[in-house]
Design a protein around this motif. Structure first.
Motif, mmCIF file in Angstrom:
data_model
loop_
_atom_site.group_PDB
_atom_site.id
_atom_site.type_symbol
_atom_site.label_atom_id
_atom_site.label_comp_id
_atom_site.label_asym_id
_atom_site.label_seq_id
_atom_site.Cartn_x
_atom_site.Cartn_y
_atom_site.Cartn_z
ATOM 1 N N PHE A 1 0.848 -1.183 0.000
ATOM 2 C CA PHE A 1 0.000 0.000 0.000
ATOM 3 C C PHE A 1 0.890 1.241 0.000
ATOM 4 O O PHE A 1 1.713 1.421 0.898
ATOM 5 C CB PHE A 1 -0.921 0.008 1.221
ATOM 6 C CG PHE A 1 -1.705 -1.274 1.395
ATOM 7 C CD1 PHE A 1 -2.322 -1.889 0.308
ATOM 8 C CD2 PHE A 1 -1.828 -1.863 2.640
ATOM 9 C CE1 PHE A 1 -3.052 -3.068 0.467
ATOM 10 C CE2 PHE A 1 -2.554 -3.043 2.817
ATOM 11 C CZ PHE A 1 -3.166 -3.646 1.726
ATOM 12 N N LEU A 2 0.717 2.091 -1.013
ATOM 13 C CA LEU A 2 1.519 3.310 -1.134
ATOM 14 C C LEU A 2 0.757 4.494 -0.556
ATOM 15 O O LEU A 2 -0.388 4.747 -0.929
ATOM 16 C CB LEU A 2 1.859 3.575 -2.605
ATOM 17 C CG LEU A 2 2.589 2.444 -3.342
ATOM 18 C CD1 LEU A 2 2.828 2.831 -4.800
ATOM 19 C CD2 LEU A 2 3.899 2.088 -2.658
ATOM 20 N N ILE A 3 1.417 5.184 0.361
ATOM 21 C CA ILE A 3 0.845 6.388 0.954
ATOM 22 C C ILE A 3 1.823 7.530 0.746
ATOM 23 O O ILE A 3 2.999 7.300 0.445
ATOM 24 C CB ILE A 3 0.544 6.201 2.475
ATOM 25 C CG1 ILE A 3 1.828 5.918 3.255
ATOM 26 C CG2 ILE A 3 -0.490 5.092 2.681
ATOM 27 C CD1 ILE A 3 1.668 5.958 4.777
ATOM 28 N N GLY A 4 1.346 8.751 0.918
ATOM 29 C CA GLY A 4 2.201 9.920 0.775
ATOM 30 C C GLY A 4 1.402 11.064 0.188
ATOM 31 O O GLY A 4 0.249 10.898 -0.214
ATOM 32 N N PRO A 5 2.028 12.236 0.138
ATOM 33 C CA PRO A 5 1.315 13.424 -0.338
ATOM 34 C C PRO A 5 1.054 13.390 -1.837
ATOM 35 O O PRO A 5 1.665 12.596 -2.568
ATOM 36 C CB PRO A 5 2.267 14.572 0.020
ATOM 37 C CG PRO A 5 3.617 13.953 0.019
ATOM 38 C CD PRO A 5 3.416 12.538 0.496
ATOM 39 N N MET A 6 0.153 14.246 -2.290
ATOM 40 C CA MET A 6 -0.096 14.363 -3.726
ATOM 41 C C MET A 6 1.209 14.759 -4.408
ATOM 42 O O MET A 6 1.998 15.516 -3.859
ATOM 43 C CB MET A 6 -1.214 15.367 -4.015
ATOM 44 C CG MET A 6 -0.969 16.774 -3.530
ATOM 45 S SD MET A 6 -2.373 17.856 -3.871
ATOM 46 C CE MET A 6 -3.168 17.931 -2.281
ATOM 47 N N GLY A 7 1.433 14.178 -5.566
ATOM 48 C CA GLY A 7 2.651 14.497 -6.302
ATOM 49 C C GLY A 7 3.869 13.698 -5.876
ATOM 50 O O GLY A 7 4.964 13.935 -6.375
#
Length: 169
Positions: free
Chosen positions: A6-12
């Motif tokens: 599962f990949l998480i993180g801010p937009m861009g």
């Protein structure tokens, strides 16, 4: 090997791009929670935000993340705000390997400058919005992440190869 990633993180940060490439490398199915929401609604995210507000969107997102995280052998790219709901953090953290794709606000600005599909950035000062979001969300991303990887100035293919190494370890 892990059951799902599962990949998480801010937009861009590159979640969709890296997610697609990683899924090919791992021979996993790729899902993008934002795209699933759009397909089910028959509308894009800015429209959902406009009609239902952020709250309505987050409810849809929580339902989709609950469903998708129960699948095995997938790579899931989540929306930048997915970690705002505790239930999402629980589902992500307990059902697969969570990768935080970390990126700077400057990199986010460069990558999202012309993207009209980002309702939170349709403002006079997108940089201030991104800085506020980072301050709120970065601790949440870190609290649920099994792996943290910097994506600034890095080719998506390099990030995928680095992730493959870390997932095997």
């Amino acid at each position: 090997m892990t059951k799902s990633v599962f990949l998480i993180g801010p937009m861009g940060a590159g979640k969709s791009t890296i997610g697609r490439l990683l899924s090919q490398e791992l021979r996993f199915e790729f899902h993008d929670s934002d795209k699933v929401i759009e397909q089910r609604c028959g509308a894009d995210i800015p429209w959902i935000f406009e009609k239902e507000g952020e709250q309505g969107f987050r409810e849809r997102e929580e339902q989709v993340i609950d469903e998708l995280t129960q699948l095995s052998g997938i790579v899931l790219a989540t929306g930048g705000g997915a970690v705002m709901r505790e239930q999402n953090r629980i589902h992500l953290g307990s059902r697969g390997t969570v990768v935080y794709l970390c990126t700077s606000v400057d990199q986010q600005l460069a990558r999202t400058a012309r993207d009209r599909n980002r309702p939170l950035l349709q403002t006079e000062d997108p940089e201030a919005v991104l800085r506020d979001l980072f301050a709120t969300r970065d601790p949440l991303y870190r609290s649920v992440a099994d792996i943290i990887i910097e994506t600034d100035q890095r080719n998506p293919r390099w990030v995928v190869q680095e992730l493959k190494k870390r997932l095997k370890g």
